[in-house]
Design a protein around this motif. Structure first.
Motif, PDB file in Angstrom:
ATOM      1  N   VAL A 134      -1.060   8.738  12.833  1.00 21.96           N
ATOM      2  CA  VAL A 134      -0.307   8.131  12.925  1.00 21.96           C
ATOM      3  C   VAL A 134      -0.306   6.735  13.555  1.00 21.96           C
ATOM      4  CG1 VAL A 134       1.735   7.138  13.153  1.00 21.96           C
ATOM      5  CG2 VAL A 134       2.080   9.606  12.399  1.00 21.96           C
ATOM      6  N   THR A 135      -0.943   6.025  14.455  1.00 19.77           N
ATOM      7  CA  THR A 135      -1.762   4.597  15.060  1.00 19.77           C
ATOM      8  C   THR A 135      -2.243   3.964  14.466  1.00 19.77           C
ATOM      9  OG1 THR A 135      -3.316   6.389  16.388  1.00 19.77           O
ATOM     10  CG2 THR A 135      -1.808   6.188  17.282  1.00 19.77           C
ATOM     11  N   PRO A 136      -3.545   5.067  13.239  1.00 20.79           N
ATOM     12  CA  PRO A 136      -4.295   4.051  13.272  1.00 20.79           C
ATOM     13  C   PRO A 136      -3.772   2.537  11.930  1.00 20.79           C
ATOM     14  CG  PRO A 136      -5.408   5.914  12.839  1.00 20.79           C
ATOM     15  CD  PRO A 136      -4.277   6.276  13.431  1.00 20.79           C
ATOM     16  N   GLY A 149       0.607  -1.222   0.161  1.00 18.58           N
ATOM     17  CA  GLY A 149       0.087   0.093  -0.148  1.00 18.58           C
ATOM     18  C   GLY A 149       0.822   0.910  -0.115  1.00 18.58           C
ATOM     19  N   ILE A 150       0.203   1.878  -0.501  1.00 20.22           N
ATOM     20  CA  ILE A 150       1.301   3.617  -0.871  1.00 20.22           C
ATOM     21  C   ILE A 150      -0.206   4.794  -0.054  1.00 20.22           C
ATOM     22  CG2 ILE A 150       2.586   4.996  -2.276  1.00 20.22           C
ATOM     23  CD1 ILE A 150       2.627   2.571  -4.025  1.00 20.22           C
ATOM     24  N   VAL A 151       0.032   5.253   0.291  1.00 19.49           N
ATOM     25  CA  VAL A 151      -0.338   6.746   0.903  1.00 19.49           C
ATOM     26  C   VAL A 151       0.701   7.336   0.855  1.00 19.49           C
ATOM     27  CG1 VAL A 151      -0.483   5.631   3.316  1.00 19.49           C
ATOM     28  CG2 VAL A 151      -1.798   7.181   2.081  1.00 19.49           C
ATOM     29  N   SER A 152       0.436   9.132   1.007  1.00 23.84           N
ATOM     30  CA  SER A 152       0.389  10.289   1.540  1.00 23.84           C
ATOM     31  C   SER A 152      -0.526  11.606   1.730  1.00 23.84           C
ATOM     32  CB  SER A 152       1.441  10.523   0.465  1.00 23.84           C
ATOM     33  OG  SER A 152       2.274  11.739   0.803  1.00 23.84           O
ATOM     34  N   ASP A 153       0.267  13.039   2.670  1.00 19.68           N
ATOM     35  CA  ASP A 153      -0.869  13.857   2.726  1.00 19.68           C
ATOM     36  C   ASP A 153      -1.899  13.913   3.559  1.00 19.68           C
ATOM     37  OD1 ASP A 153       0.764  15.935   1.150  1.00 19.68           O
ATOM     38  OD2 ASP A 153       1.210  14.311  -0.139  1.00 19.68           O
ATOM     39  N   THR A 154      -2.143  12.768   4.613  1.00 15.02           N
ATOM     40  CA  THR A 154      -3.178  12.474   5.425  1.00 15.02           C
ATOM     41  C   THR A 154      -3.205  13.319   5.671  1.00 15.02           C
ATOM     42  OG1 THR A 154      -1.661  11.029   6.489  1.00 15.02           O
ATOM     43  CG2 THR A 154      -2.684  10.032   4.629  1.00 15.02           C
ATOM     44  N   HIS A 155      -2.748  14.320   6.225  1.00 16.90           N
ATOM     45  CA  HIS A 155      -2.884  15.855   7.478  1.00 16.90           C
ATOM     46  C   HIS A 155      -4.313  15.754   8.294  1.00 16.90           C
ATOM     47  CE1 HIS A 155      -0.637  18.521   4.608  1.00 16.90           C
ATOM     48  NE2 HIS A 155      -0.511  17.491   3.673  1.00 16.90           N
ATOM     49  N   ASP A 156      -4.097  14.574   9.177  1.00 12.20           N
ATOM     50  CA  ASP A 156      -4.917  14.966   9.800  1.00 12.20           C
ATOM     51  C   ASP A 156      -6.188  14.160   9.696  1.00 12.20           C
ATOM     52  OD1 ASP A 156      -2.611  15.109  11.824  1.00 12.20           O
ATOM     53  OD2 ASP A 156      -2.271  17.169  12.775  1.00 12.20           O
ATOM     54  N   ASP A 157      -6.151  14.057   8.514  1.00 14.90           N
ATOM     55  CA  ASP A 157      -8.089  13.776   8.413  1.00 14.90           C
ATOM     56  C   ASP A 157      -7.871  11.977   9.287  1.00 14.90           C
ATOM     57  OD1 ASP A 157      -9.958  13.142   7.559  1.00 14.90           O
ATOM     58  OD2 ASP A 157      -9.912  14.822   5.692  1.00 14.90           O
ATOM     59  N   ASN A 202       5.476  18.544   6.097  1.00 15.69           N
ATOM     60  CA  ASN A 202       4.281  19.784   7.349  1.00 15.69           C
ATOM     61  C   ASN A 202       4.249  18.469   8.726  1.00 15.69           C
ATOM     62  OD1 ASN A 202       2.998  21.694   6.183  1.00 15.69           O
ATOM     63  ND2 ASN A 202       2.510  20.784   5.020  1.00 15.69           N
ATOM     64  N   ASP A 203       4.966  18.170   8.730  1.00 15.60           N
ATOM     65  CA  ASP A 203       5.561  16.579   9.811  1.00 15.60           C
ATOM     66  C   ASP A 203       6.477  17.344  10.655  1.00 15.60           C
ATOM     67  OD1 ASP A 203       3.709  14.719   8.781  1.00 15.60           O
ATOM     68  OD2 ASP A 203       5.521  13.741   8.171  1.00 15.60           O
ATOM     69  N   GLY A 204       6.181  18.687  11.015  1.00 17.23           N
ATOM     70  CA  GLY A 204       6.685  19.453  12.020  1.00 17.23           C
ATOM     71  C   GLY A 204       6.950  18.882  13.761  1.00 17.23           C
ATOM     72  N   GLU A 205       5.693  17.746  13.627  1.00 15.07           N
ATOM     73  CA  GLU A 205       5.597  17.262  15.540  1.00 15.07           C
ATOM     74  C   GLU A 205       6.456  16.208  15.393  1.00 15.07           C
ATOM     75  OE1 GLU A 205       4.299  16.611  19.168  1.00 15.07           O
ATOM     76  OE2 GLU A 205       2.847  17.853  17.595  1.00 15.07           O
ATOM     77  N   TRP A 206       7.984  15.978  16.316  1.00 19.32           N
ATOM     78  CA  TRP A 206       8.861  15.461  15.997  1.00 19.32           C
ATOM     79  C   TRP A 206       7.962  13.779  16.772  1.00 19.32           C
ATOM     80  CZ3 TRP A 206      12.181  15.541  12.991  1.00 19.32           C
ATOM     81  CH2 TRP A 206      13.052  16.770  12.202  1.00 19.32           C
ATOM     82  N   ALA A 207       6.819  14.317  17.117  1.00 17.73           N
ATOM     83  CA  ALA A 207       6.210  12.632  18.263  1.00 17.73           C
ATOM     84  C   ALA A 207       6.191  12.025  17.074  1.00 17.73           C
ATOM     85  CB  ALA A 207       5.380  13.557  19.066  1.00 17.73           C
ATOM     86  N   VAL A 208       5.567  12.256  15.985  1.00 21.85           N
ATOM     87  CA  VAL A 208       5.605  11.444  14.995  1.00 21.85           C
ATOM     88  C   VAL A 208       6.207  10.481  14.574  1.00 21.85           C
ATOM     89  CG1 VAL A 208       5.306  10.953  12.048  1.00 21.85           C
ATOM     90  CG2 VAL A 208       4.187  12.784  13.494  1.00 21.85           C
ATOM     91  N   GLU A 209       7.708  10.552  14.554  1.00 19.52           N
ATOM     92  CA  GLU A 209       8.763   9.884  14.941  1.00 19.52           C
ATOM     93  C   GLU A 209       9.137   8.184  15.725  1.00 19.52           C
ATOM     94  OE1 GLU A 209      13.758   9.075  14.261  1.00 19.52           O
ATOM     95  OE2 GLU A 209      12.799  11.242  15.066  1.00 19.52           O
ATOM     96  N   SER A 210       8.346   8.745  17.435  1.00 15.78           N
ATOM     97  CA  SER A 210       8.534   8.206  17.925  1.00 15.78           C
ATOM     98  C   SER A 210       6.937   7.087  18.320  1.00 15.78           C
ATOM     99  CB  SER A 210       9.052   8.841  19.691  1.00 15.78           C
ATOM    100  OG  SER A 210       8.270   9.674  19.745  1.00 15.78           O
ATOM    101  N   THR A 211       6.203   7.940  17.548  1.00 15.62           N
ATOM    102  CA  THR A 211       4.716   7.241  17.296  1.00 15.62           C
ATOM    103  C   THR A 211       4.811   6.380  16.028  1.00 15.62           C
ATOM    104  OG1 THR A 211       3.717   9.476  17.901  1.00 15.62           O
ATOM    105  CG2 THR A 211       2.385   7.556  16.572  1.00 15.62           C
ATOM    106  N   VAL A 212       5.299   6.074  15.262  1.00 19.55           N
ATOM    107  CA  VAL A 212       6.278   5.510  13.810  1.00 19.55           C
ATOM    108  C   VAL A 212       6.843   4.213  14.525  1.00 19.55           C
ATOM    109  CG1 VAL A 212       7.003   4.695  11.895  1.00 19.55           C
ATOM    110  CG2 VAL A 212       5.085   6.590  11.575  1.00 19.55           C
ATOM    111  N   ASP A 248       3.271  13.959   5.528  1.00 16.43           N
ATOM    112  CA  ASP A 248       2.304  14.583   5.393  1.00 16.43           C
ATOM    113  C   ASP A 248       1.572  13.954   6.472  1.00 16.43           C
ATOM    114  OD1 ASP A 248       4.292  17.455   4.799  1.00 16.43           O
ATOM    115  OD2 ASP A 248       2.610  17.243   3.366  1.00 16.43           O
ATOM    116  N   PHE A 249       1.823  12.823   7.827  1.00 16.64           N
ATOM    117  CA  PHE A 249       0.798  12.766   9.127  1.00 16.64           C
ATOM    118  C   PHE A 249      -0.089  13.984   9.073  1.00 16.64           C
ATOM    119  CE2 PHE A 249       3.930   9.341   8.395  1.00 16.64           C
ATOM    120  CZ  PHE A 249       3.195   8.323   9.155  1.00 16.64           C
ATOM    121  N   VAL A 250       1.312  14.887   9.785  1.00 16.67           N
ATOM    122  CA  VAL A 250       0.827  16.336  10.647  1.00 16.67           C
ATOM    123  C   VAL A 250       1.830  15.957  12.185  1.00 16.67           C
ATOM    124  CG1 VAL A 250      -0.158  18.244  10.861  1.00 16.67           C
ATOM    125  CG2 VAL A 250      -0.609  17.076   8.401  1.00 16.67           C
ATOM    126  N   ALA A 251       0.102  15.410  12.421  1.00 19.91           N
ATOM    127  CA  ALA A 251       0.699  15.061  14.111  1.00 19.91           C
ATOM    128  C   ALA A 251       0.801  13.615  14.517  1.00 19.91           C
ATOM    129  CB  ALA A 251      -0.548  15.601  14.680  1.00 19.91           C
TER     130      ALA A 251
END
Length: 169
Positions: free
Chosen positions: A43-45, A4-12, A59-69, A36-39
């Motif tokens: 990510v968690t789903p 699967g390939i996905v991009s630019d989900t922007h918190d939706d 747009n992934d300025g929230e560095w906790a995106v990395e630790s969540t992934v 571009d998860f954003v927050a």
């Protein structure tokens, strides 16, 4: 091997959940998010029954995106070089078309995956296929008018291996 390939989900979250549901129905073995998860909450789903890989978007300025992934998948920073079932894939967000073109033109990869433009596309150049799955619709010329993702079947080759899917998000 389906990917699967996905991009630019922007918190939706609705879009993310629709993508995860499609990938589960398609039986993908891995999902690649081109940034571009954003927050972190969006990510968690993706913590589902497939391997998960992600790169950072502009747009992934929230560095906790990395630790969540990294709680359930692999976070590769700005770019990744992946191999699935003997298929070599480069992944970047796509903020720089110069970088995307260099990855396509270098000849080292079977596929180059990127997002950023919110416009789906697939093209083959000298044996390398560039794939943009699309993203959420945004009011920018050239962007898709609906949310799209893509799947890649490594049992196939070239552009025929790529399928774009329109989702309700």
């Amino acid at each position: 091997m389906p990917i699967g390939i996905v991009s630019d989900t922007h918190d939706d979250l609705a879009a993310v959940e629709a993508a995860v549901s499609l990938f589960e129905r398609e039986g993908v073995d891995a999902v690649v998010h081109c940034g571009d998860f954003v927050a972190p909450f969006s990510v968690t789903p993706f913590d589902a029954d497939f391997a998960f890989h992600a790169v950072r978007g502009n747009n992934d300025g929230e560095w906790a995106v990395e630790s969540t992934v990294e709680e359930f998948g692999e976070y590769h920073g700005e770019a990744a070089a992946l191999s699935f079932d003997g298929t070599d894939i480069a992944v970047t967000h796509g903020t720089s078309s110069l970088v995307v073109d260099a990855l396509v033109d270098c000849g080292d990869y079977d596929y180059v995956l990127h997002g950023h433009s919110h416009a789906h596309g697939v093209e083959e150049r000298d044996g390398t296929v560039r794939v943009n799955p699309g993203g959420l619709p945004i009011p920018v010329d050239g962007a898709d008018d609906s949310f799209r993702v893509a799947t890649l079947d490594t049992a196939e080759s070239g552009v025929d291996a790529v399928t774009h899917h329109v989702l309700d998000g």
